[in-house]
Design an enzyme around this catalytic site. Structure first.
Site, PDB file in Angstrom:
ATOM      1  CG  ASP A  11      -1.965  -1.050   1.218  1.00  0.00           C
ATOM      2  OD1 ASP A  11      -2.292  -1.526   0.119  1.00  0.00           O
ATOM      3  OD2 ASP A  11      -2.466  -1.415   2.290  1.00  0.00           O
ATOM      4  CG  ASP A 134     -11.709  -1.660  -0.776  1.00  0.00           C
ATOM      5  OD1 ASP A 134     -11.037  -2.705  -0.903  1.00  0.00           O
ATOM      6  OD2 ASP A 134     -11.272  -0.530  -1.056  1.00  0.00           O
TER       7      ASP A 134
END
Length: 273
Positions: A11, A134
């Site tokens: 990330d 998500d």
């Protein structure tokens, strides 16, 4: 039997020159985990099956994905590299693939424009397109009669709501229904992240992982919540996932990829050593 894949996730934010790998809880309270290129090199050498590289602030800030960091990462790794974050055009996909990525991950842009999945899949091939989903648990069943209701670990009924912009915006979209639609539109894989579990080290969200693995024909990558090798084992044995994505346990050297694979092999999960 196909081997199960172990995929470290990088990330990355642009908060400092060159990019920085970060990790937080539910995408907030981020702390630095290192240089993306150096971490990618380490994982390549440690036996990772693939890498996922996510510019986690790109969609929220409308910023183009970091092509230079992708190029430097791709120069150092020799395993499949998936890149996501702020990808919303065919030209952006083309740039990323030319920079050295093998696949692209689309998330917010696909929710906003589902036909983007079909268009990109038609041009680049389904094997190239990963739809990242998500989601968050939503226990409001009464006001959502059209949702796919699952039973949580404690017996509570809930549906899973798709969230976008790094988890900052709820959509009202059912994650199971959206995953099926993404498959129909030409997605080659689903990268499923439970926002309730992300960064918590409490283990994968098994009810939604298992549901998608059973309902879809394309591979499911489980993401969000790994704290130890047992969690990855559960993602495969109970969640039925095809691949396990993890970040914290690898970034901060709690476990090596080799240790995780040995743990899985001892429990008869097929992995590449």
């Amino acid at each position: 039997m196909l081997t199960k894949r172990i995929i470290p996730c990088l990330d990355v934010t642009l908060d400092r020159a060159g990019g920085c790998v970060v990790k937080g809880v539910e995408f907030v309270d981020l702390k630095e985990a290192g240089d993306p290129v150096e971490l990618a090199k380490r994982y390549n050498e440690d036996g990772a099956d693939e890498l996922v590289f996510l510019d986690i602030t790109a969609s929220a800030h409308g910023r183009e994905t970091m092509i230079d960091v992708i190029e430097r990462t791709a120069d150092e790794v020799f395993i499949p590299l998936t890149v996501g974050g702020g990808i919303s055009s065919i030209d952006a996909i083309r740039q990323i693939l030319r920079a050295g990525a093998d696949k692209v991950s689309v998330n917010t842009s696909a929710v906003k424009n589902p036909d983007f999945i079909k268009e990109s899949s038609d041009i680049f091939g389904a094997q190239c397109i990963v739809t990242a989903i998500d989601c968050r648990r939503n226990t409001d069943i009464k006001n959502n009669p059209d949702k796919t209701v699952l039973e949580l670990e404690d017996g509570t009924p809930a549906w899973y709501e798709v969230v976008i912009y790094g988890g900052r915006e709820a959509t009202g979209i059912d994650a199971v229904q959206w995953a099926k639609k993404a498959e129909e539109l030409g997605s080659g894989e689903i990268l499923l992240t439970s926002m309730d579990r992300d960064g918590t080290c409490a283990g994968y969200d098994l009810p939604i992982t298992r549901k998608l693995s059973e309902e879809l024909d394309i591979p499911i990558i489980a993401s969000g919540g790994v704290g130890n090798p047992q969690h990855i084992y559960e993602g495969f044995s109970e969640g039925k996932a095809d691949a396990a994505l993890a970040a914290s346990i690898f970034h901060f050297s709690e476990y090596s990829i080799w240790e995780v694979k040995e743990y899985l092999r001892e429990r008869e999960i097929p992995v590449r050593l």
